[in-house]
Design a protein around this motif. Structure first.
Motif, PDB file in Angstrom:
ATOM      1  N   GLY A 104      44.765  23.892  40.027  1.00 44.10           N
ATOM      2  CA  GLY A 104      45.349  23.045  41.193  1.00 44.10           C
ATOM      3  C   GLY A 104      44.219  22.195  41.674  1.00 44.10           C
ATOM      4  O   GLY A 104      43.625  21.467  40.892  1.00 44.10           O
ATOM      5  N   GLU A 105      43.832  22.049  42.974  1.00 43.93           N
ATOM      6  CA  GLU A 105      42.686  21.474  43.484  1.00 43.93           C
ATOM      7  C   GLU A 105      41.690  22.385  43.571  1.00 43.93           C
ATOM      8  O   GLU A 105      40.525  21.856  44.066  1.00 43.93           O
ATOM      9  CB  GLU A 105      42.994  20.868  44.829  1.00 43.93           C
ATOM     10  CG  GLU A 105      44.065  19.793  44.732  1.00 43.93           C
ATOM     11  CD  GLU A 105      43.881  18.511  43.743  1.00 43.93           C
ATOM     12  OE1 GLU A 105      42.689  18.248  43.795  1.00 43.93           O
ATOM     13  OE2 GLU A 105      44.678  18.087  42.680  1.00 43.93           O
ATOM     14  N   ALA A 106      41.771  23.600  43.557  1.00 47.79           N
ATOM     15  CA  ALA A 106      40.663  24.688  43.898  1.00 47.79           C
ATOM     16  C   ALA A 106      39.672  24.709  42.470  1.00 47.79           C
ATOM     17  O   ALA A 106      40.083  24.884  41.472  1.00 47.79           O
ATOM     18  CB  ALA A 106      41.387  26.118  44.131  1.00 47.79           C
ATOM     19  N   VAL A 107      38.535  25.029  42.774  1.00 47.00           N
ATOM     20  CA  VAL A 107      37.593  25.526  41.424  1.00 47.00           C
ATOM     21  C   VAL A 107      37.637  26.565  41.413  1.00 47.00           C
ATOM     22  O   VAL A 107      37.408  27.594  42.112  1.00 47.00           O
ATOM     23  CB  VAL A 107      36.055  24.862  42.131  1.00 47.00           C
ATOM     24  CG1 VAL A 107      35.330  25.519  41.021  1.00 47.00           C
ATOM     25  CG2 VAL A 107      35.952  23.525  42.352  1.00 47.00           C
ATOM     26  N   TRP A 108      38.399  27.064  40.226  1.00 46.69           N
ATOM     27  CA  TRP A 108      38.489  28.468  39.777  1.00 46.69           C
ATOM     28  C   TRP A 108      37.341  29.102  38.859  1.00 46.69           C
ATOM     29  O   TRP A 108      37.180  30.063  39.008  1.00 46.69           O
ATOM     30  CB  TRP A 108      39.816  28.287  38.691  1.00 46.69           C
ATOM     31  CG  TRP A 108      40.206  29.456  37.935  1.00 46.69           C
ATOM     32  CD1 TRP A 108      41.327  30.320  38.629  1.00 46.69           C
ATOM     33  CD2 TRP A 108      39.907  30.115  36.961  1.00 46.69           C
ATOM     34  NE1 TRP A 108      41.255  31.514  37.797  1.00 46.69           N
ATOM     35  CE2 TRP A 108      40.790  31.273  36.805  1.00 46.69           C
ATOM     36  CE3 TRP A 108      39.155  29.522  35.872  1.00 46.69           C
ATOM     37  CZ2 TRP A 108      40.625  32.219  35.579  1.00 46.69           C
ATOM     38  CZ3 TRP A 108      38.972  30.635  34.544  1.00 46.69           C
ATOM     39  CH2 TRP A 108      39.833  31.598  34.763  1.00 46.69           C
ATOM     40  N   ALA A 109      36.459  28.114  38.516  1.00 47.49           N
ATOM     41  CA  ALA A 109      35.125  28.731  37.857  1.00 47.49           C
ATOM     42  C   ALA A 109      34.424  27.587  37.497  1.00 47.49           C
ATOM     43  O   ALA A 109      34.618  26.402  37.544  1.00 47.49           O
ATOM     44  CB  ALA A 109      35.643  29.334  36.297  1.00 47.49           C
ATOM     45  N   ALA A 110      33.004  27.695  37.561  1.00 45.55           N
ATOM     46  CA  ALA A 110      31.928  26.756  37.203  1.00 45.55           C
ATOM     47  C   ALA A 110      30.797  27.628  36.689  1.00 45.55           C
ATOM     48  O   ALA A 110      30.664  28.762  37.063  1.00 45.55           O
ATOM     49  CB  ALA A 110      31.456  26.180  38.676  1.00 45.55           C
ATOM     50  N   ALA A 111      29.961  26.859  36.025  1.00 52.52           N
ATOM     51  CA  ALA A 111      28.841  27.471  35.195  1.00 52.52           C
ATOM     52  C   ALA A 111      27.841  26.153  34.622  1.00 52.52           C
ATOM     53  O   ALA A 111      28.489  25.365  34.500  1.00 52.52           O
ATOM     54  CB  ALA A 111      29.275  28.497  34.163  1.00 52.52           C
TER      55      ALA A 111
END
Length: 129
Positions: A104-111
């Motif tokens: 959606g609009e939320a950051v679910w993961a990042a690396a």
């Protein structure tokens, strides 16, 4: 002691803003690390971004700050994935690639990463020679 522990676990500075500018806690960092470890084993056929997608990721208030250009995009399990690359990378600069997943609009993961995961197929125009 409890307040100090809470501050350390949430990475908050005295003014309440995360020291890294992203706003994630140590718990989020660990969650993102575990998700990246799992996701890099997921077969993904990345594709080149369209001009509209390049504009979207460049203008994104979080993702747009973490690299210079959109390298590849994909949709996996209903989430939008993006890899952005950096012009300046390697020690002492950050790794070459920044990976984000939006649910959606939320950051679910990042690396951040340097080496392209084996299970991921680079887009044709961006594949190394």
């Amino acid at each position: 002691m409890r307040a100090l522990l809470k501050t350390l676990l949430t990475c908050d500075t005295l003014d309440g803003v995360s020291s890294d500018g992203f706003g994630q806690s140590v718990t989020d960092d660990l969650r993102f690390l575990l998700r990246f470890r799992r996701c890099r084993r997921t077969p993904v056929a990345w594709r080149d971004p369209t001009p509209a997608e390049m504009d979207f990721w460049e203008a994104h208030p979080i993702v747009g700050r973490f690299a210079d250009s959109t390298y590849a995009v994909a949709e996996v399990d209903g989430r939008r994935w993006v890899v952005r690359d950096r012009l300046w990378f390697g020690w002492p600069d950050p790794p070459e690639f920044a990976w984000f997943v939006l649910d959606g609009e939320a950051v679910w993961a990042a690396a951040d990463f340097n080496d392209w995961p084996r299970a991921w197929k680079r887009p044709a125009a961006s594949a190394p020679d």
